[in-house]
Design an enzyme around this catalytic site. Sequence first.
Site, PDB file in Angstrom:
ATOM      1  N   GLN B 126       0.465  64.113  89.273  1.00  0.00           N
ATOM      2  CA  GLN B 126      -0.601  64.464  88.328  1.00  0.00           C
ATOM      3  C   GLN B 126      -1.148  63.222  87.639  1.00  0.00           C
ATOM      4  OE1 GLN B 126       0.797  66.483  84.807  1.00  0.00           O
ATOM      5  NE2 GLN B 126      -1.174  67.472  84.435  1.00  0.00           N
ATOM      6  N   GLY B 127      -2.407  62.922  87.860  1.00  0.00           N
ATOM      7  CA  GLY B 127      -3.006  61.728  87.249  1.00  0.00           C
ATOM      8  C   GLY B 127      -3.946  62.078  86.114  1.00  0.00           C
ATOM      9  N   TYR B 128      -3.373  62.441  84.995  1.00  0.00           N
ATOM     10  CA  TYR B 128      -4.184  62.739  83.812  1.00  0.00           C
ATOM     11  C   TYR B 128      -4.118  61.575  82.821  1.00  0.00           C
ATOM     12  CZ  TYR B 128      -5.002  67.795  84.633  1.00  0.00           C
ATOM     13  OH  TYR B 128      -5.421  69.009  85.101  1.00  0.00           O
ATOM     14  N   GLU B 244       0.137  77.649  82.555  1.00  0.00           N
ATOM     15  CA  GLU B 244       1.582  77.589  82.319  1.00  0.00           C
ATOM     16  C   GLU B 244       2.072  78.976  81.940  1.00  0.00           C
ATOM     17  OE1 GLU B 244       3.499  74.657  81.849  1.00  0.00           O
ATOM     18  OE2 GLU B 244       2.061  73.052  81.462  1.00  0.00           O
ATOM     19  N   SER B 381       2.443  67.071  73.532  1.00  0.00           N
ATOM     20  CA  SER B 381       3.575  66.871  72.612  1.00  0.00           C
ATOM     21  C   SER B 381       3.723  68.063  71.678  1.00  0.00           C
ATOM     22  CB  SER B 381       3.352  65.602  71.784  1.00  0.00           C
ATOM     23  OG  SER B 381       2.369  65.851  70.806  1.00  0.00           O
ATOM     24  N   ASN B 382       4.870  68.188  71.077  1.00  0.00           N
ATOM     25  CA  ASN B 382       5.090  69.340  70.208  1.00  0.00           C
ATOM     26  C   ASN B 382       4.167  69.325  68.990  1.00  0.00           C
ATOM     27  OD1 ASN B 382       6.915  70.073  72.103  1.00  0.00           O
ATOM     28  ND2 ASN B 382       8.664  70.274  70.723  1.00  0.00           N
TER      29      ASN B 382
HETATM   30  C1  LIG Z   1       8.617  61.819  81.220  1.00  0.00           C
HETATM   31  C2  LIG Z   1       7.157  61.982  81.137  1.00  0.00           C
HETATM   32  C3  LIG Z   1       6.476  62.437  82.228  1.00  0.00           C
HETATM   33  C4  LIG Z   1       5.100  62.544  82.213  1.00  0.00           C
HETATM   34  N1  LIG Z   1       4.474  62.924  83.348  1.00  0.00           N
HETATM   35  C5  LIG Z   1       3.125  62.885  83.385  1.00  0.00           C
HETATM   36  C6  LIG Z   1       2.440  63.110  84.586  1.00  0.00           C
HETATM   37  O1  LIG Z   1       3.048  63.359  85.624  1.00  0.00           O
HETATM   38  N2  LIG Z   1       1.111  63.032  84.592  1.00  0.00           N
HETATM   39  C7  LIG Z   1       0.399  62.750  83.479  1.00  0.00           C
HETATM   40  O2  LIG Z   1      -0.824  62.715  83.542  1.00  0.00           O
HETATM   41  N3  LIG Z   1       1.010  62.534  82.285  1.00  0.00           N
HETATM   42  C8  LIG Z   1       2.369  62.576  82.234  1.00  0.00           C
HETATM   43  N4  LIG Z   1       3.012  62.337  81.042  1.00  0.00           N
HETATM   44  C9  LIG Z   1       2.205  61.945  79.883  1.00  0.00           C
HETATM   45  C10 LIG Z   1       2.275  62.895  78.722  1.00  0.00           C
HETATM   46  O3  LIG Z   1       1.455  63.995  78.953  1.00  0.00           O
HETATM   47  C11 LIG Z   1       1.884  62.091  77.473  1.00  0.00           C
HETATM   48  O4  LIG Z   1       2.917  61.184  77.223  1.00  0.00           O
HETATM   49  C12 LIG Z   1       1.675  62.943  76.288  1.00  0.00           C
HETATM   50  O5  LIG Z   1       0.522  63.721  76.427  1.00  0.00           O
HETATM   51  C13 LIG Z   1       1.594  62.136  74.983  1.00  0.00           C
HETATM   52  O6  LIG Z   1       0.684  61.087  75.077  1.00  0.00           O
HETATM   53  P1  LIG Z   1       1.090  59.619  74.628  1.00  0.00           P
HETATM   54  O7  LIG Z   1       2.383  59.308  75.274  1.00  0.00           O
HETATM   55  O8  LIG Z   1      -0.055  58.754  74.929  1.00  0.00           O
HETATM   56  O9  LIG Z   1       1.335  59.714  73.098  1.00  0.00           O
HETATM   57  P2  LIG Z   1       0.231  59.605  71.942  1.00  0.00           P
HETATM   58  O10 LIG Z   1      -0.880  60.542  72.232  1.00  0.00           O
HETATM   59  O11 LIG Z   1      -0.116  58.175  71.706  1.00  0.00           O
HETATM   60  O12 LIG Z   1       1.032  60.175  70.719  1.00  0.00           O
HETATM   61  C14 LIG Z   1       1.992  59.399  69.975  1.00  0.00           C
HETATM   62  C15 LIG Z   1       2.574  60.295  68.897  1.00  0.00           C
HETATM   63  O13 LIG Z   1       1.524  60.718  68.022  1.00  0.00           O
HETATM   64  C16 LIG Z   1       1.472  62.130  67.979  1.00  0.00           C
HETATM   65  N5  LIG Z   1       0.068  62.541  67.924  1.00  0.00           N
HETATM   66  C17 LIG Z   1      -0.960  62.137  68.696  1.00  0.00           C
HETATM   67  N6  LIG Z   1      -2.083  62.768  68.364  1.00  0.00           N
HETATM   68  C18 LIG Z   1      -1.781  63.597  67.372  1.00  0.00           C
HETATM   69  C19 LIG Z   1      -2.511  64.532  66.592  1.00  0.00           C
HETATM   70  N7  LIG Z   1      -3.805  64.778  66.792  1.00  0.00           N
HETATM   71  N8  LIG Z   1      -1.847  65.216  65.645  1.00  0.00           N
HETATM   72  C20 LIG Z   1      -0.527  65.010  65.426  1.00  0.00           C
HETATM   73  N9  LIG Z   1       0.218  64.143  66.122  1.00  0.00           N
HETATM   74  C21 LIG Z   1      -0.404  63.454  67.083  1.00  0.00           C
HETATM   75  C22 LIG Z   1       2.133  62.598  69.257  1.00  0.00           C
HETATM   76  O14 LIG Z   1       2.648  63.897  69.132  1.00  0.00           O
HETATM   77  C23 LIG Z   1       3.221  61.575  69.436  1.00  0.00           C
HETATM   78  O15 LIG Z   1       4.315  61.927  68.633  1.00  0.00           O
HETATM   79  C24 LIG Z   1       4.398  62.234  81.043  1.00  0.00           C
HETATM   80  C25 LIG Z   1       5.092  61.801  79.908  1.00  0.00           C
HETATM   81  C26 LIG Z   1       6.456  61.669  79.959  1.00  0.00           C
HETATM   82  C27 LIG Z   1       7.158  61.187  78.735  1.00  0.00           C
END
Ligand SMILES: Cc1cc2nc3c(=O)[nH]c(=O)nc-3n(C[C@H](O)[C@H](O)[C@H](O)COP(=O)(O)OP(=O)(O)OC[C@H]3O[C@@H](n4cnc5c(N)ncnc54)[C@H](O)[C@@H]3O)c2cc1C
Lengths: 385, 396
Positions: B126-128, B244, B381-382
């Site tokens: 998945q490339g999101y 989901e 994220s949660n």
């Molecule tokens: C093990 C793993 C597997 C993954 N696999 C894939 C995959 O296969 N394909 C893919 O596309 N992605 C994948 N992901 C990416 C995942 O979807 C993102 O890590 C996730 O959406 C969070 O984005 P970020 O890491 O950039 O954190 P950020 O968006 O930078 O967030 C950092 C922190 O700030 C909080 N935050 C951000 N915005 C807000 C807001 N508006 N309000 C409150 N809090 C906020 C977040 O909850 C988090 O605690 C994977 C991630 C992990 C860890």
Amino acid sequence: MDFNFNQEQLQFADALKRWIGRDYSFETRRGIIHSDTGTSDTAWATLAELGMTALPVPEEHGGFNGNAVDMFVVMQELGRGLVVEPYFATVLGAEFLRLAGGRGDLLEQVATGELKLACALGERQSRHDMFDIATRADANGDGWVLNGEKKVVLHGGQAGMLVVSARSSGEQRGQDGVSLFVLPADTAGITVSDYRTLDGQRAADVRFDKVQVPRANLLGAEGRGADIFDAALDYGAGLLCAEALGAMEAIFEATLEYLKTRQQFGAPIGKFQALQHRMADMYIHLEQARSMALLAAVKLASPDAEGAATERRRAVSAAKYRINQAARYVGQQAVQLHGGMGVTDELPAAHYFKRLATIELTLGDSDHHLARFIAQPGFMERTAA
Amino acid sequence: MDLTYTDDDLAFRDEVRAFLAEALPADLQHKVRHHLRLNKEDSVRWHKILASKGWVAPGWPVEFGGPGWTPVQRHIFDEECARAGTPQIMPFGVNMVAPVIMAFGSPEQKAHYLPRILSCEDWWCQGYSEPGAGSDLASLKTTAVRDGDHYIVNGQKTWTTLAQHADMIFCLVRTDTGVRKQEGISFLLINMHSPGITVRPIIMLDEDHEVNEVFFDNVRVPVANLVGQENKGWTYAKYLLGHERTGIAAVGRSKRELAFLKTLAARERKNGRPLIEDPLFSAKLASLEIELMALETTVLRVLSRADKGPGPEASVLKVRGTDIQQQLSELMVEAVGPMALPFDPAYLEGEREHSLVDDDDAAPLLSHYFNYRKTSIYGGSNEIQRNIITQMILGL
Ligand SMILES: Cc1cc2nc3c(=O)[nH]c(=O)nc-3n(C[C@H](O)[C@H](O)[C@H](O)COP(=O)(O)OP(=O)(O)OC[C@H]3O[C@@H](n4cnc5c(N)ncnc54)[C@H](O)[C@@H]3O)c2cc1C
């Protein structure tokens, strides 16, 4: 798999909702709380008219034979309406009578609304362990003589008859030797001191001084009241879970409404994420609490299933524990999110908070139920629902 | 109100149970139950076993090769798989891209990709996410510029789970930069073996290679690989996320872990007594079990309304489900104490039969705990789930 309430259950809930909306406003309730008796005869008469007092009574004694799921919807509405009438105490007393068999005459009076009951169970030292009973029932030629004191007997001052637990033999904290009696509250030797509790309800301390109890007033067998006792207390705890759920729904909705209307910094405070996330967590608590209250009601309503007593204890203790957690979180956050308003007596939400806190302390707090959950047979083998 | 399974459901459960007892290879079951790492071969092997039974895609309509189960049957199947300790079917093909292709793909795309997903001929990823677009996914910058019959793709994806094994990646790419950020996005299927793609490992806390960065340098992608319409990709992405199911709560897996935790707690000693008799520990364990009971009942409540489609309540399940998984991982580490400290990658990878320090149960648990910090971050994220609850359910 079906989580829906049936037509009759929904009708009972609707009837209550309509009555509360029309005749049991927050102001009316305030008047009732500050009246001499702390309850309302009019309200009671309406509850009887609506069939609420007959609902849990077996058909052969003039009732509708409602089970714990039927009672769920009723208690939920009474929780939403913050009703202070002696309904819970009466229904719990009726459950003692039903489980013990016999005394159909009293159940008939409960069904019509003529008779209110209260359950004199807890004592100064018992905390949440209702088996910790120092009150004595000593046999004599005519029956038994009761001596002892019961504390914080819910609606003890409003009841015509009291269900009393006493020890006719055995150790103070043992399961054996518990006897249950039902007797008129004005029997010679009984002193009832009535007071308000902080949630606006009533309770009483009840002293028994050489009270003569005739044979006919024994519930179940002498010294063998433990099973009835345990099942009835679970029923009571299950009803309180449903009431707490209703109260939580109401306080949650009020808080949500407040977040949408209260303006600070040029915006409704609900636009602030710090508050939004707390609201989301309150919602999650509420949903988990709802699941557990339903689970407990369903287990209570199937007393004949295999292993039902263990299942019941397990589900009720899990539910009461989980709901206590939810009640505390939802209640405390609701007050906080209302700011200064939240700590005033004017605000309905604050009164729900008080009711939730008293439910937490009634028929088992979190530690009590967690320990009981662990103590159930099969704890090591079971995994979830 | 009736919270019991029907006789048909119970018969179905027995059927699933019997099949799993026979079909699940013991070595795979051992790895799953003992928190050992699974490799690509393990996943593919189990996928093919289920596929040959016709059970690999429980959520698919019958016309595309699904078994035609009810939501309750799908739930039972998930539960039984988790209970038995099967490897998980990789969701990227079966549960993520397939529903999008079914709903929005061309007839050619359906005919080509769906059978290959069922047979596991293609490993999908998945490339999101991108370095600058995580929670704020719509800020993604990877571009796809039309050049005749091809798009030329440039940019970087990140956190791409198991991209090192992948044959195909489904990507969100920017096809129009002049509009609102949600509007110029397209949904592209890209062959991972195309020239110009580089995959670079990201090593996780537990030193496992589970995620990657994926770089696109003038990658040529046939226009035929565009799903649906150009610039409508955001709609499809949201459809995918909304797809989901209640499985997100992972109740079955947590039940298996709870049982495992209890065996640990019965076996470990504290102050000379079984750990389970320690009131502090047993209270934590019991409260977690109660939370899981509540979640399971909540899942069933959601399921019983499944005809209304999956809604924002999935966010409640994600938050509670992942929280419970994380707490279980914490308590398992607490249960074994210092015996969780030795790090034993060779054992984790299955290269050795027993762990270095001779406690095979304890050896993987700290890795598992570190690994599971991911559950509250990925898949939205949660915190983002709480945003969804407040906006979609509470209307704040
Ligand atoms: C093990 C793993 C597997 C993954 N696999 C894939 C995959 O296969 N394909 C893919 O596309 N992605 C994948 N992901 C990416 C995942 O979807 C993102 O890590 C996730 O959406 C969070 O984005 P970020 O890491 O950039 O954190 P950020 O968006 O930078 O967030 C950092 C922190 O700030 C909080 N935050 C951000 N915005 C807000 C807001 N508006 N309000 C409150 N809090 C906020 C977040 O909850 C988090 O605690 C994977 C991630 C992990 C860890």
